[in-house]
Design a protein around this motif. Structure first.
Motif, short mmCIF file in Angstrom:
data_model
loop_
_atom_site.label_atom_id
_atom_site.label_comp_id
_atom_site.label_asym_id
_atom_site.label_seq_id
_atom_site.Cartn_x
_atom_site.Cartn_y
_atom_site.Cartn_z
N LEU A 5 6.12 -1.18 2.61
CA LEU A 5 6.21 -2.64 2.65
C LEU A 5 5.51 -3.20 3.89
O LEU A 5 4.84 -4.23 3.83
CB LEU A 5 7.68 -3.09 2.64
N ILE A 8 1.73 -3.08 3.32
CA ILE A 8 1.31 -4.11 2.36
C ILE A 8 1.29 -5.49 3.01
O ILE A 8 0.37 -6.27 2.81
CB ILE A 8 2.21 -4.07 1.10
N GLU A 9 2.31 -5.79 3.82
CA GLU A 9 2.39 -7.10 4.46
C GLU A 9 1.38 -7.23 5.61
O GLU A 9 0.85 -8.31 5.86
CB GLU A 9 3.81 -7.34 5.01
N LEU A 15 -2.40 -5.64 0.26
CA LEU A 15 -1.57 -6.57 -0.51
C LEU A 15 -2.33 -7.08 -1.73
O LEU A 15 -1.77 -7.12 -2.83
CB LEU A 15 -1.13 -7.75 0.38
N ILE A 19 -1.22 -6.45 -5.62
CA ILE A 19 -1.02 -7.55 -6.58
C ILE A 19 -1.91 -7.34 -7.80
O ILE A 19 -1.46 -7.51 -8.94
CB ILE A 19 -1.30 -8.91 -5.90
N ILE A 58 7.86 -9.53 -8.81
CA ILE A 58 7.39 -8.99 -7.52
C ILE A 58 5.98 -9.49 -7.20
O ILE A 58 5.73 -9.99 -6.10
CB ILE A 58 7.43 -7.44 -7.54
N SER A 61 5.91 -13.40 -6.61
CA SER A 61 6.55 -13.81 -5.34
C SER A 61 5.62 -13.56 -4.15
O SER A 61 5.60 -14.34 -3.20
CB SER A 61 7.88 -13.08 -5.15
N LYS A 62 4.84 -12.49 -4.19
CA LYS A 62 3.91 -12.20 -3.10
C LYS A 62 2.78 -13.24 -3.04
O LYS A 62 2.36 -13.64 -1.96
CB LYS A 62 3.31 -10.79 -3.25
N GLY A 65 4.35 -16.63 -1.98
CA GLY A 65 4.69 -16.56 -0.56
C GLY A 65 3.48 -16.66 0.35
O GLY A 65 3.60 -16.98 1.54
N HIS A 66 2.29 -16.37 -0.18
CA HIS A 66 1.06 -16.41 0.62
C HIS A 66 -0.03 -17.18 -0.14
O HIS A 66 -1.18 -16.76 -0.20
CB HIS A 66 0.55 -14.99 0.91
N LEU A 72 -5.62 -13.52 -2.53
CA LEU A 72 -4.45 -13.07 -3.30
C LEU A 72 -4.43 -13.74 -4.67
O LEU A 72 -4.06 -13.12 -5.67
CB LEU A 72 -3.16 -13.36 -2.54
N TYR A 76 -4.65 -11.81 -8.18
CA TYR A 76 -3.65 -12.09 -9.22
C TYR A 76 -4.34 -12.40 -10.55
O TYR A 76 -4.01 -11.83 -11.58
CB TYR A 76 -2.79 -13.27 -8.76
#
Length: 195
Positions: A5, A8-9, A15, A19, A58, A61-62, A65-66, A72, A76
């Protein structure tokens, strides 16, 4: 797990890749879920749907959140597009369910019904007529989807001019058509051989 984690962050490229991969998996599951659900596999569709939803939460939400990180959003969307392609390809290879082949042959000497029956297919044969042709063979064959390419290759070898259509079968009762033997209407010949 904490180390994963943290990586990834901390590393945006990791990350984005996570995704992308998560979307491929969840959209693949979604595509397969819809296709197997359509064919009547309700329990399997529900199980796949559970896994699909968990992975989607999951991944989404990533991104949410960003959302200020454009890469990202690209990861996605790219995962979504790739997942559709992978899901359809995988479902075709799995070949879940059955299909109905309707075959029309104008070649009396080809005798497709006999040839297909000898090779283990259950065939319902109808006698037909068409302008300009003395007789027409109309055949119905229900079989597993993964055997359909083999059946169509065989039909093409035996009668290259044969016409055929394929339809998905949502529900099929029984492995064979023997139940029709007793009450077959005049002009209908049933040829069947157990697989």
């Amino acid at each position: 797990m904490q180390t994963l984690l943290y990586l990834i962050e901390t590393y945006p490229a990791v990350l984005a890749l996570a995704i992308f991969c998560a979307r491929i998996v969840d959209v693949t599951f979604g595509t397969i879920r819809i296709l197997v659900g359509f064919r009547g596999y309700r329990l399997l569709a529900a199980l796949i749907g559970f896994c699909e939803a968990a992975i989607w939460i999951i991944a989404a939400s990533k991104v949410i959140g960003h959302v200020d990180h454009w890469y990202l959003v690209i990861a996605y969307a790219a995962g979504y597009a790739t997942g559709n392609y992978v899901g359809i390809t995988l479902e075709r290879r799995l070949g879940v369910g059955r299909e109905l082949a309707r075959i029309i042959s104008y070649c009396a000497s080809c005798n497709l019904a006999e040839a297909l029956t000898r090779r283990g297919y259950s065939v319902v044969e109808l006698a037909g007529r068409h302008r300009g042709a003395a007789s027409v063979q109309v055949l119905y064959v229900v079989d597993r989807r993964r055997r359909m390419p083999e059946l169509l290759r065989l039909v093409h070898e035996l009668d290259p001019a044969a016409i055929y259509t394929i339809t998905d079968v949502k529900s099929c009762h029984g492995e064979d058509v023997h139940a029709l033997d007793a009450g077959a209407a005049p002009g209908i010949a049933l040829r069947s051989k157990r697989k």
